[in-house]
Design a protein around this motif. Structure first.
Motif: not given
Length: 290
Positions: A109-116, A145-151
Motif C-alpha cells: 500500500r506504500v510505494q517508495v520511489v528511489d528516483n535519485q 514510471k518515476l524510477e524508469e526516468e530517474k536518470m
C-alpha cells in the motif's frame, strides 16, 4: 479508481504551504544545531539557517524518524488506498533506504520511489506523480514510471566557498587553502545518486560559463529528443543569495530564450555541505501522458 496520496520531503524545495496547495504531504527534514533539533520550514527558516551557518554553529543533518514517517502514512491510509512516497536520492541520504524498509510492513500500500533526485529535480518528480495519478495510474505504476526516468535529469552547482567541502571531508584542508588563495570555484554535478566533481575554474564568472555550457550541451545532445517533444524543464536553485541567483537567471534565460525556468532555494540538506552563495542550474524530463 484507487485514491492515492503523494508524499515527499522538504529536500524537494516544496514548502508546507505549497504542499497544501498541491495536495502533497511534505515531511520536514530535521537538523541538529548545537544539539537542538529543528525542522526545515517549520521551526527553521532559510534565513535562520544561513545566520547560524554564518556564525559557525555546529550543524548536522538527520532524517525523519521511523515513527514520524509511519505516523504520516498511517494517517493518510485512513483516507487513501495507497501512498507514493518520494524522498531525496538514496545516494545523498539514508532516508530513502529507511522508508523502503518501513514500507515492507504495508503490504504494497506504500510505494517508495528511489528516483535519485534532489531539490528542483525531485520537485519535478512530485509534479510528475500528480500527473500520473490524475491519469489513473496505480501507486506501483507511478513508482515504476518515476524510477524508469530517474536518470533523465542533470544538475550543475558552483560554490562561493570551499570551507564546507573541507568541513565535510570532501576535500583536504590543503586543497581548500590553495583553492581559496587561487580563487578556485568547483563546479559540481548530480547526474543521479551522488554529488560529484565536474570542473574547477578560476572565479565565479568562469564557473557560471562552464555550467551554462554544460547544461546547454545536455539540453541539445543528451536530452535533445525530449526537448523536441516539449518534455524537458529548466530549473535553478541557490543557497541564500537570491539577488545573485536572479541575475544569473537572466543569463540562463538568454541562453534558453522563451524557456520557462523554475527557481527555488536549494534544499538545506545540501546547503549545509556547500554553504551560502551557491548557484545551480538543472534540467529534468517531465512525464507526459500519451
Amino acid at each position: 479508481m484507487e485514491k492515492i496520496a503523494i508524499v515527499t520531503d522538504s529536500n524537494s524545495g516544496i514548502t508546507q504551504e505549497e504542499g497544501r496547495r498541491l495536495g502533497v504531504s511534505v515531511l520536514p527534514m530535521p537538523f541538529y544545531i548545537n544539539d537542538v533539533m529543528y525542522l526545515e520550514g517549520i521551526t527553521l527558516t532559510q534565513e535562520e539557517f544561513y545566520e547560524k551557518l554564518k556564525n559557525d554553529e555546529a550543524i548536522s543533518t538527520s532524517q525523519p524518524s521511523p515513527a514520524e514517517v509511519c505516523g504520516l502514512w498511517d494517517n493518510l491510509l485512513k483516507e487513501y488506498d495507497e501512498v507514493v512516497h518520494i524522498p531525496m536520492s538514496s545516494g545523498l541520504s539514508a532516508s530513502c533506504e529507511t522508508a523502503m524498509a518501513l514500507a515492507r510492513d504495508y503490504d504494497g500500500r506504500v510505494q517508495v520511489v528511489d528516483n535519485q533526485r534532489i531539490s528542483v529535480t525531485q520537485r519535478q518528480s512530485v509534479l510528475d506523480a500528480l500527473v500520473l495519478r490524475e491519469a489513473g495510474r496505480t501507486a506501483a505504476e507511478i513508482k515504476e514510471k518515476l524510477e524508469e526516468e530517474k536518470m533523465e535529469s542533470s544538475i550543475y552547482i558552483t560554490l562561493e566557498t570551499l570551507k564546507y567541502l573541507k568541513k565535510g571531508g570532501r576535500i583536504t584542508p590543503a586543497a581548500a587553502a590553495i583553492g581559496t588563495v587561487l580563487n578556485l570555484k568547483p563546479v559540481l554535478q548530480i547526474q543521479g545518486e551522488k554529488l560529484d566533481a565536474y570542473a574547477k575554474v578560476r572565479g565565479k564568472k568562469q564557473a557560471k560559463k562552464v555550467m551554462l555550457k554544460a547544461i546547454r550541451e545536455d539540453w541539445e545532445d543528451r536530452f535533445g529528443k525530449y526537448v523536441e517533444a516539449g518534455e524537458m524543464c529548466l530549473q535553478m536553485a541557490y543557497t541564500g543569495n537570491k539577488e545573485e541567483a536572479e541575475e544569473f537567471k537572466e543569463e540562463v534565460q538568454a541562453v534558453f530564450p522563451g524557456a520557462d525556468i523554475h527557481m527555488d532555494p536549494l534544499s538545506l540538506s545540501v546547503a549545509c555541505h556547500i554553504g551560502h552563495g551557491a548557484l545551480a542550474v538543472a534540467c529534468s524530463k517531465k512525464v507526459t501522458i500519451k
